[in-house]
Structure formats: structure tokens, C-alpha cells
Design an enzyme around this catalytic site. Structure first.
Site, PDB file in Angstrom:
ATOM      1  N   SER A 145       0.782  -1.149   0.085  1.00 37.07           N
ATOM      2  CA  SER A 145       0.101   0.009   0.061  1.00 37.07           C
ATOM      3  C   SER A 145       0.936   1.227   0.035  1.00 37.07           C
ATOM      4  CB  SER A 145      -0.951  -0.029   1.181  1.00 37.07           C
ATOM      5  OG  SER A 145      -1.815   1.291   1.292  1.00 37.07           O
ATOM      6  N   TYR A 158      -2.498  -0.500  10.149  1.00 33.94           N
ATOM      7  CA  TYR A 158      -2.719  -0.792   8.717  1.00 33.94           C
ATOM      8  C   TYR A 158      -1.385  -0.853   8.058  1.00 33.94           C
ATOM      9  CZ  TYR A 158      -4.128  -1.751   3.925  1.00 33.94           C
ATOM     10  OH  TYR A 158      -4.645  -2.175   2.449  1.00 33.94           O
TER      11      TYR A 158
END
Length: 256
Positions: A145, A158
Site C-alpha cells: 500500500s 494497517y
């Protein structure tokens, strides 16, 4: 269909929606026999039905990847059985995203996110990669990500899991590459499906303002990169993290 993945088999985790579904659909369109995997049998059946209606090959294997080695091994074994004994491509896509700030994150949430986002793909790769080596090679694709490298005030938990996956990508490329198993990753930007009739931005859309793309991306953009990394044309690509993020991390963002 250009059949770039003809005669290949693939397991895509978390492929009943969004990016995972787009990857499964794209793989099947390129000739691969795909195992669609996730917790929802209903959504999995819908994805499989769509692939088959388009002339592709797909089957659903239910899996709740809780981070245990047993759950990952069970999925690897069942997927291989459904695919005729081998997995040529593994996509570690399944993940969960809690949006809490650090002080609001309890220990149970921390453990759950690391279990799904890191431990599950770790133990799945631990099973699948040696089998790929024994069969002559294969490709593993991890999902990173953009926020693994560009900090945002919400999502530390995350982003740290995605940083772990990008680090594992490089480590696994070194570990398994000499045995013929290529390991690479894709780092998406803000990606979401457009909903017919939807009006107004969603949380996260503002992160793409001022980027070259100027807006969020579609899941299919990530699927195109996954096809490349799964296909033979990427035979010389090892340990790479490909940014498919609309320029979010590589280009200076100019506020409007």
C-alpha cells in the site's frame, strides 16, 4: 482474451470483492484456472459465475484466514486439489483495514489485523513457495500500500502491516528466487469501485487530490499489474514493489 496466463493456475485470496475480484477476473480472462477465495460463499459464487459466463475457469474455496498456520495450509491444500495438483500463481491480497488512531486501537484489534494481513500470507507462502519450487517455478504477488511509505495520521496499524508485506516481498525474492519462484508486490493508491448513483466523495478520496491521476483508481488498474507479474513476460522481475497509485508516492502532490 490474449491468453497470457494460458495453462497456469492461480489462487487469489480475498477475491470475492474489490481488488481481489478484479485480479481473479483478469487472470481468468487471460486463460488461467483461478481459485476464488474468501469468507463469503455467496459472493464467491457470484464471482465464479461471472468468470464462467465469460468463458473462463474458476472455482470457489472458502477460507477464513485467521493467521494460523493450519488455516493457511488448509487453503493451500484445497486450492491445489481443485486446481489439479499445482498452484502456479499465488496472490496474497486478503486484508482488513481498521481506521482507528493508535491510542484507540486495542490489543485484540492489533492482533487480528496482523493475523490477517501478515501472518496468514506468511504461512500461506511458507507452504506454497516450496511446492512451486518443486514443480519448477511459480509467481507470488503480494499487496502492499502507498501508506506503507507515506505516513498518514489515521491507519498506523494497517500501514505497518503493509510495510511488513513489502519487506517480506524482498526477503522472499531472495529466499525463493534461486528456486524459480518470483516474488513481487503491488502498492496501490486509493482504489475503490464506483457505485452507480453514488454522489459525493468517500473517505480517502481527498488523498488523491493534486496527484497526476487526480482521483481514486479502479480495481482493474491493479489487476493489470497483477497480470504482468503473473505472466512469463515478467521473468526478470524479482523483489519489485510496483506503485500503481496514480503518482501518489512518486510525484510531488500540489494542492489545488
Amino acid at each position: 482474451m490474449t491468453a497470457r496466463l494460458r495453462d497456469k493456475t492461480a489462487l487469489v485470496t480475498g477475491s470475492t470483492s474489490n481488488i481481489g475480484r478484479a485480479i481473479a477476473v483478469a487472470f481468468a480472462a487471460e486463460g488461467a484456472h483461478v481459485v476464488v477465495s474468501g469468507r463469503s460463499a455467496e459472493r464467491g459464487a457470484e464471482v465464479v459465475a461471472g468468470i464462467r459466463a465469460a468463458g473462463g475457469r474458476a472455482d470457489f474455496v472458502a477460507a477464513d484466514l485467521d493467521g494460523s498456520a493450519a488455516a493457511s495450509t488448509a487453503l493451500a491444500d484445497e486450492a491445489a486439489r481443485v486446481l489439479g495438483g499445482r498452484i502456479d500463481v499465488l496472490v496474497n491480497n486478503a486484508g482488513i483495514y481498521p481506521g482507528s488512531v493508535t491510542p484507540a486501537t486495542d490489543e485484540a484489534t492489533f492482533d487480528r489485523v496482523y493475523a490477517v494481513n501478515v501472518k496468514a500470507p506468511y504461512f500461506l507462502t511458507a507452504v506454497v513457495a516450496p511446492r512451486m519450487a518443486d514443480q519448477g517455478g511459480g509467481a507470488i504477488i503480494n499487496l502492499g500500500s502507498w501508506i506503507a511509505r507515506l505516513g498518514v495520521p489515521v491507519g498506523a496499524l494497517y500501514s505497518s502491516t503493509k510495510g511488513a508485506m513489502e519487506t517480506l516481498t524482498r526477503a522472499w525474492a531472495s529466499e525463493f528466487g534461486p528456486s524459480g519462484v518470483r516474488v513481487n508486490a503491488i502498492s496501490p493508491g486509493v482504489v475503490r469501485e464506483s457505485v452507480p448513483g453514488e454522489s459525493g466523495p468517500r473517505p480517502g478520496d481527498s488523498m488523491m487530490i493534486g496527484t497526476p491521476a487526480g482521483s481514486f483508481g479502479a480495481p482493474e488498474a491493479i489487476a493489470h499489474a497483477a497480470v504482468y507479474l503473473a505472466a512469463d513476460e515478467s521473468a526478470f522481475t524479482h523483489g519489485a514493489v510496483i506503485d500503481v497509485d496514480g503518482g501518489r508516492t512518486g510525484v510531488a502532490v500540489i494542492a489545488a
